[in-house]
Design a protein around this motif. Structure first.
Motif, PDB file in Angstrom:
ATOM      1  N   ARG A  45      30.582  16.095  43.235  1.00 35.88           N
ATOM      2  CA  ARG A  45      30.338  16.883  44.125  1.00 35.88           C
ATOM      3  C   ARG A  45      30.725  18.283  45.124  1.00 35.88           C
ATOM      4  NH1 ARG A  45      27.176  13.334  42.374  1.00 35.88           N
ATOM      5  NH2 ARG A  45      25.000  13.802  42.807  1.00 35.88           N
ATOM      6  N   ARG A  46      30.664  18.822  44.637  1.00 31.44           N
ATOM      7  CA  ARG A  46      31.348  20.240  45.617  1.00 31.44           C
ATOM      8  C   ARG A  46      31.190  20.850  46.826  1.00 31.44           C
ATOM      9  NH1 ARG A  46      36.282  21.182  44.483  1.00 31.44           N
ATOM     10  NH2 ARG A  46      37.327  20.031  41.876  1.00 31.44           N
ATOM     11  N   TYR A  47      31.649  21.225  48.056  1.00 35.75           N
ATOM     12  CA  TYR A  47      30.438  21.854  49.444  1.00 35.75           C
ATOM     13  C   TYR A  47      31.460  23.292  49.937  1.00 35.75           C
ATOM     14  CZ  TYR A  47      27.663  16.961  48.099  1.00 35.75           C
ATOM     15  OH  TYR A  47      27.088  17.075  48.159  1.00 35.75           O
ATOM     16  N   ASP A  48      30.705  23.988  50.666  1.00 36.42           N
ATOM     17  CA  ASP A  48      31.697  24.782  51.536  1.00 36.42           C
ATOM     18  C   ASP A  48      31.142  24.637  52.383  1.00 36.42           C
ATOM     19  OD1 ASP A  48      32.196  27.532  52.731  1.00 36.42           O
ATOM     20  OD2 ASP A  48      31.705  28.525  51.393  1.00 36.42           O
ATOM     21  N   ALA A  49      32.034  24.302  54.237  1.00 42.67           N
ATOM     22  CA  ALA A  49      31.841  23.775  54.927  1.00 42.67           C
ATOM     23  C   ALA A  49      31.675  25.117  55.490  1.00 42.67           C
ATOM     24  CB  ALA A  49      32.664  22.609  55.156  1.00 42.67           C
ATOM     25  N   GLY A  50      31.446  25.924  55.289  1.00 40.55           N
ATOM     26  CA  GLY A  50      31.720  27.683  56.059  1.00 40.55           C
ATOM     27  C   GLY A  50      30.438  27.938  56.855  1.00 40.55           C
ATOM     28  N   ILE A 188      43.393  26.931  56.654  1.00 37.99           N
ATOM     29  CA  ILE A 188      41.645  27.422  57.483  1.00 37.99           C
ATOM     30  C   ILE A 188      41.936  28.711  58.032  1.00 37.99           C
ATOM     31  CG2 ILE A 188      39.462  27.451  58.658  1.00 37.99           C
ATOM     32  CD1 ILE A 188      39.986  24.722  58.682  1.00 37.99           C
ATOM     33  N   GLN A 189      41.260  29.922  57.442  1.00 41.31           N
ATOM     34  CA  GLN A 189      41.250  30.951  58.356  1.00 41.31           C
ATOM     35  C   GLN A 189      40.431  31.428  59.164  1.00 41.31           C
ATOM     36  OE1 GLN A 189      42.470  33.120  54.286  1.00 41.31           O
ATOM     37  NE2 GLN A 189      44.569  33.752  56.093  1.00 41.31           N
ATOM     38  N   THR A 190      40.406  32.059  59.861  1.00 39.95           N
ATOM     39  CA  THR A 190      39.511  32.363  61.290  1.00 39.95           C
ATOM     40  C   THR A 190      39.530  33.608  61.796  1.00 39.95           C
ATOM     41  OG1 THR A 190      39.567  30.482  63.172  1.00 39.95           O
ATOM     42  CG2 THR A 190      38.150  29.611  61.246  1.00 39.95           C
ATOM     43  N   VAL A 200      31.923  34.694  58.194  1.00 41.64           N
ATOM     44  CA  VAL A 200      32.308  32.911  57.732  1.00 41.64           C
ATOM     45  C   VAL A 200      33.336  32.974  57.089  1.00 41.64           C
ATOM     46  CG1 VAL A 200      30.627  32.427  58.926  1.00 41.64           C
ATOM     47  CG2 VAL A 200      30.505  31.565  56.910  1.00 41.64           C
ATOM     48  N   PRO A 201      34.268  32.008  57.672  1.00 43.67           N
ATOM     49  CA  PRO A 201      35.275  31.570  56.347  1.00 43.67           C
ATOM     50  C   PRO A 201      34.924  30.836  55.643  1.00 43.67           C
ATOM     51  CG  PRO A 201      35.403  29.839  58.794  1.00 43.67           C
ATOM     52  CD  PRO A 201      34.692  31.306  59.301  1.00 43.67           C
ATOM     53  N   THR A 202      35.576  30.215  54.680  1.00 43.56           N
ATOM     54  CA  THR A 202      35.806  29.874  53.758  1.00 43.56           C
ATOM     55  C   THR A 202      35.976  28.403  54.038  1.00 43.56           C
ATOM     56  OG1 THR A 202      34.947  31.691  51.659  1.00 43.56           O
ATOM     57  CG2 THR A 202      35.555  28.838  50.665  1.00 43.56           C
ATOM     58  N   VAL A 203      34.651  26.872  53.478  1.00 42.16           N
ATOM     59  CA  VAL A 203      36.063  26.263  53.635  1.00 42.16           C
ATOM     60  C   VAL A 203      35.171  24.901  52.893  1.00 42.16           C
ATOM     61  CG1 VAL A 203      36.114  24.046  55.109  1.00 42.16           C
ATOM     62  CG2 VAL A 203      35.756  26.719  56.393  1.00 42.16           C
TER      63      VAL A 203
END
Length: 210
Positions: A45-50, A188-190, A200-203
């Motif tokens: 599984r993969r997710y985007d926490a951002g 992480i770039q914010t 929002v950043p992509t995490v």
């Protein structure tokens, strides 16, 4: 492999985008037919926490969590809001949700699993990160008492009985569970300005084998 038994803030993972992926190798033959095979027994599984970030305070919590995990070094728990129970999301967990084995009069330990069925096919997924205190277990539909008749290791998903289930008896369980994951980036770039503008950043977060 380093793993921290801590869950990514559930309110930040709520609304995240992600799900299972498979790896399929496809060979097209000269006659136009295909041969399909997969080197993976289990999906990943993969997710985007951002996506779940809604305020600058959320960004600060994300950065603190990221730094404490040393980026990609340490894994952690992740709540997949679309699939975190042994039963449908709208139902209440019961001890007969999933069959995890059959007694043989000798075996005392059983690993938690969740079975996905569609038509005549099914996939059995190992559950290795159950939520502590959520696991219910039954033998032949008779509920058992945790701490007295069985124990659960929340770090491995293994249920151990004080005495082995009788031969032929069905061992079942119900539970909530997390996904073992790690960050899939070391950066992480914010930006305060862009975040206030709705960006929002992509995490990226990816499941790990434990």
């Amino acid at each position: 492999m380093g793993f921290h038994e801590i869950r990514f803030p559930a309110n930040l993972s709520f609304g995240s985008v992600g799900g299972p992926e498979r790896r399929t190798e496809i060979v097209t033959l000269a006659n136009g037919f295909e041969e399909r095979n997969t080197p993976w027994d289990h999906s990943r599984r993969r997710y985007d926490a951002g996506v779940g970030l809604r305020s600058l305070d959320d960004v600060e919590r994300l950065i603190a969590f990221f730094e404490a995990r040393r980026g990609q070094v340490y894994g952690f728990r992740w709540k997949d809001w679309s699939d975190f129970k042994s039963c449908p999301a709208s139902k209440t967990v019961t001890a007969v949700d999933q069959i995890i084995g059959t007694g043989d009069g000798k075996t005392v330990s059983f690993g938690l699993v969740k079975t996905y069925r569609s038509g005549g096919a099914e996939y059995v997924r190992p559950i290795v990160k159950p939520v502590a205190g959520s696991v219910k277990v039954a033998i032949a539909r008779d509920d058992k008492v945790e701490g007295l008749e069985f124990t659960v290791d929340p770090a491995t998903g293994v249920v151990t009985f004080s005495t082995p289930p009788d031969t032929g008896t069905v061992v079942s369980a119900g539970f909530e569970f997390d996904v073992p994951v790690r960050f899939d980036t070391d950066r992480i770039q914010t930006s305060v300005a862009s975040f206030q503008a709705g960006d929002v950043p992509t995490v990226p977060v990816v499941e790990v084998r434990v």
